[in-house]
Design a protein around this motif. Structure first.
Motif, PDB file in Angstrom:
ATOM      1  N   PHE A 239       0.884  -1.245  -0.022  1.00  0.00           N
ATOM      2  CA  PHE A 239      -0.201  -0.297   0.479  1.00  0.00           C
ATOM      3  C   PHE A 239       0.760   0.950   0.304  1.00  0.00           C
ATOM      4  N   LEU A 250      -1.872   1.196  -4.945  1.00  0.00           N
ATOM      5  CA  LEU A 250      -1.051  -0.599  -4.782  1.00  0.00           C
ATOM      6  C   LEU A 250       0.140  -1.148  -5.743  1.00  0.00           C
ATOM      7  N   THR A 263      -7.883   0.928  -7.316  1.00  0.00           N
ATOM      8  CA  THR A 263      -7.711   0.965  -6.303  1.00  0.00           C
ATOM      9  C   THR A 263      -9.436   1.214  -5.834  1.00  0.00           C
TER      10      THR A 263
END
Length: 450
Positions: A239, A250, A263
């Motif tokens: 993350f 991501l 996301t």
């Protein structure tokens, strides 16, 4: 007083280079203008980790106190936590000191209303007018506001996120995850949340010093050194947060950066499993979300670009989730602000349910390629250019809510003029990169008359 030419003013606040367009004087004046609209009431104040935030904090306090406001200073905190604090404490609004993903020399003010969302355009225009005229409230000696430090709200924010999912289901997987907060405001809360989810957290830049280890915008080009560490540490995924933590990027378990567009799509997929309902995104966000909503049998809507516009349409449609394709997830159960923490919890919950590698979950999303371009076009030419685009693709579905959006069978174009410079932004999405490039090239030729 005119707004300095190097100070950027948007519908939700201001932004500039510290010491140039963004000075203590301009900051205090904007805070006073904002304070005039909530005079005598409680206002939340927070900031991201940038070192310049300390100086600007005093300037903001000066403006708010001079308007008679009671300031509740929650210190360094993510932007969504600031919005959460407004709702939790029934404050009249908030100011977050942040320049979001801009480079280190920048900072700014982001302003919130009493519902904990960023200010809509109308309210922002009122504050700008007050700033320019100087016709704002100035308290007498016995009417000056006060400052207090409320109890830590971050734990309540984390608890609100955890209450929306099955913590046991995620914790049972014992995920190892990589968290890159890049010395921004979200490191402490992100680390706490992931630990509460039973994750083994590999931390990078999780102290909110504001000393960025890499360029602050969490896009693949800025993560080339960071991304391989996800695989090297044998993490299930990575993350990445921007400095004020309202965007979530991501990285998969192979060390490959995933499009920010994924996301929101992954969060939507999980949320609609919990509760079916309307989904709202903006005009420039990937069709992946529409496909996911359609597959779940849920209504899908698009707003004009801008977080405040997304939130407004979410309210109008009673949406269960919404957001923007820059990695911004908005869940009304938590707040009316893009929140990466509900994004993290949702994605980990999806992984726990599916029991698949993260890269496989991404691969199973609908496949599209997006390209963002811009072309120099005068404001005077823009209306004719948009009409020419409609004629170029006569079979496309037309939407003029925000510039012009054309939807074909498996592609779309969004063309909108810039508010600050004589350019037109052209965004295309199609099943292949070649098709997206072709659409942008053809659209560019039409709008420039080439």
């Amino acid at each position: 007083m005119a707004v300095p030419s190097d100070l950027i003013v948007s519908v939700s606040g201001i932004r500039g280079i510290v010491g140039a367009g963004l000075t203590a004087e301009a900051t205090a004046r904007f805070a006073a203008a904002y304070g005039s609209t909530v005079a005598g009431k409680r206002v939340i104040l927070s900031r991201d980790g940038r070192p310049s935030g300390e100086m600007l904090r005093h300037a903001v306090m000066s403006g708010l106190l001079g308007a008679g406001c009671t300031v509740e200073d929650i210190g360094i905190a993510p932007t969504p936590t600031c919005g959460f604090a407004v709702r939790q404490s029934n404050a009249a609004g908030a100011i977050q000191i942040t320049a979001s993903h801009n480079p280190a020399p920048w900072n700014g003010l982001k302003m919130f209303g009493p519902d904990g969302s960023v200010l809509p355009a109308g309210a922002g225009q009122i504050i700008r007018a007050l700033y320019e005229t100087g016709d704002f409230a100035r308290s007498a000696w016995d009417g000056i506001g006060s400052v207090s430090v409320p109890p830590d709200v971050s734990a309540d924010h984390a608890r609100a996120v955890l209450d929306t999912i099955s913590v046991a289901a995620v914790a049972g997987q014992r995920f190892r995850v990589f968290l890159d907060a890049n010395a921004g405001a979200g490191g402490p809360l992100g680390t706490r949340l992931l630990a509460d989810l039973g994750c083994d957290v590999i931390q990078y830049g999780c102290e909110p010093t504001g000393q960025f280890a890499h360029e602050p915008e969490p896009i693949p080009a800025n993560l080339t050194e960071v991304a391989p560490w996800v695989q090297q540490h044998e993490c299930a995924l990575g993350f990445v947060l921007d400095p004020d933590s309202d965007r979530l990027a991501l990285i998969d378990e192979t060390g490959t950066c995933v499009s920010e567009e994924a996301t929101l799509a992954l969060a939507v997929k999980y949320r609609l499993r919990q509760q079916r309902g309307p989904v709202v995104v903006n005009m420039s966000t990937s069709r992946m979300n529409e496909d996911v909503a359609t597959a779940a049998g849920c209504p899908f809507y698009r707003s004009a670009v801008g977080e405040a516009n997304v939130v407004g349409l979410m309210r109008d449609t009673n949406a269960v989730i919404g957001g923007e394709g820059n990695g911004g997830v908005i869940d009304p159960r938590i707040g009316w602000v893009r929140d990466p923490f509900i994004g993290m919890a949702s994605i980990l919950s999806l992984m726990a349910e599916e029991k698949k590698p993260f890269s496989q979950l991404v691969a199973e999303l609908p496949k599209y390629a997006m390209l963002k371009t811009k072309f120099t076009v005068s404001r005077e030419r823009l209306p004719g250019a948009l009409a020419a685009l409609e004629a170029r693709w006569p079979d496309a579905e037309i939407n003029r809510i925000d510039g012009l959006r054309l939807d074909g069978a498996d592609w779309w174009l969004h063309v909108r003029g810039s508010n600050t410079e004589p350019v037109v932004r052209v965004i295309a999405e199609a099943p292949t990169a070649e098709r997206s490039e072709q659409l942008c090239r053809e659209a560019g030729a039409v709008v420039t008359g080439g």
